[in-house]
Design a protein around this motif. Sequence first.
Motif, short mmCIF file in Angstrom:
data_model
loop_
_atom_site.label_atom_id
_atom_site.label_comp_id
_atom_site.label_asym_id
_atom_site.label_seq_id
_atom_site.Cartn_x
_atom_site.Cartn_y
_atom_site.Cartn_z
N ALA A 1 0.82 -1.23 0.00
CA ALA A 1 0.00 0.00 0.00
C ALA A 1 0.85 1.26 0.00
O ALA A 1 0.38 2.32 0.40
CB ALA A 1 -0.95 -0.01 1.19
N ALA B 1 4.86 3.45 0.28
CA ALA B 1 5.91 3.67 1.27
C ALA B 1 5.23 3.82 2.63
O ALA B 1 4.06 4.21 2.71
CB ALA B 1 6.68 4.92 0.92
N ILE C 1 3.96 5.40 5.52
CA ILE C 1 3.66 6.80 5.83
C ILE C 1 4.05 7.14 7.27
O ILE C 1 4.53 8.22 7.56
CB ILE C 1 2.16 7.10 5.58
N GLY D 1 4.40 3.74 -3.57
CA GLY D 1 5.63 2.96 -3.71
C GLY D 1 5.36 1.50 -4.07
O GLY D 1 6.21 0.84 -4.66
N GLU E 1 4.97 1.52 -7.72
CA GLU E 1 6.30 1.79 -8.27
C GLU E 1 7.20 0.55 -8.19
O GLU E 1 7.96 0.26 -9.11
CB GLU E 1 6.93 2.97 -7.51
N GLU F 1 -0.10 9.62 -3.84
CA GLU F 1 0.76 10.47 -3.00
C GLU F 1 0.25 11.91 -2.92
O GLU F 1 0.49 12.61 -1.94
CB GLU F 1 2.20 10.47 -3.54
#
Length: 258
Positions: free
Chosen positions: A63, A65, A67, A109, A112, A132
């Motif tokens: 889900a 980077a 947070i 991320g 990505e 983001e």
Amino acid sequence: MAYETITVEVDDHVATITLNRPDALNALNSQLLRELCKALGEASANDKVRCIILTGSSKAFAAGADIKEMSEKSFVDVFTEDYFWTEHQAITATRKPIIAAVAGYALGGGCELAMMCDFIIAADTAKFGQPEINLGVIAGIGGTQRLTRLVGKSKSMDMHLTGRFMDAEEAERAGLVSRVVPAKKLMEEAQGAAQKIAEKSMLATVAAKEAVNRAEEVSLSEGLLFEKRLFQSLFASEDQKEGMAAFQEKREAQFRDK
Ligand code: CAA
């Protein structure tokens, strides 16, 4: 070595790396990325491994980077540590093919990371997104660049500016994923693809991966020259002789990576 945020299984020439932070929907924190890079290094060094599958859970590939880990960092922190860039370089430098098998959320991320892999097989439950913008930032490990190359400017801009999610069907239509399968069949499909890759000559496999990746970096004429040289150089291999002889003799090729 023992990992805490991933699991690794090597079976019949295929290493399967599973992201394993279920309480955080596999959010990518520093430990997970460090362990992932180590596992990729070990798979690269293991002669038995010929293809790698990267996957998550049925609810989330990842889900994004983490947070919670990121939220208190300053510009100086992320600039100084070059946040996740070392890991990005290590993942994309892996020479063996990596298939992303994605079910559930692949966001930020996570999306990505899936795009750093060589291709994506998606479950029909997969949801991709670069949300983001909702956090007051933008994608930081390749989203604006890779998603745009894969799906084109208009859809990439839509995803990055609105933060909306794309389901598996739209992702396949747009060219982000190579295949969509029912969720129950995801790992079977990924294993099947990995086994097929594992049967080929590793010389041709690595050459194909390098040549396709080159298409994203250089002009068409430079890319064609790069491909031509690799194609020609494979005629120096025993595997080229074996592959072409096997075709004519109507038998399976026995590649030896020589
Ligand atoms: N980081 C840290 N924790 C996360 C997380 C993330 N990216 N995503 C989910 N979690 C945690 C939640 O905080 C929650 O933990 P707690 O139970 O301790 O509160 C747990 O995972 C389950 O999440 P939800 O309760 O939110 O589950 P849901 O099913 O209601 O929603 C979701 C799922 C839509 C994916 C939602 O969790 C969500 O929006 N997550 C954030 C997605 C996101 O913004 N990703 C981008 C991150 S930034 C980034 O990736 C930057 C970059 O490019 C490098």
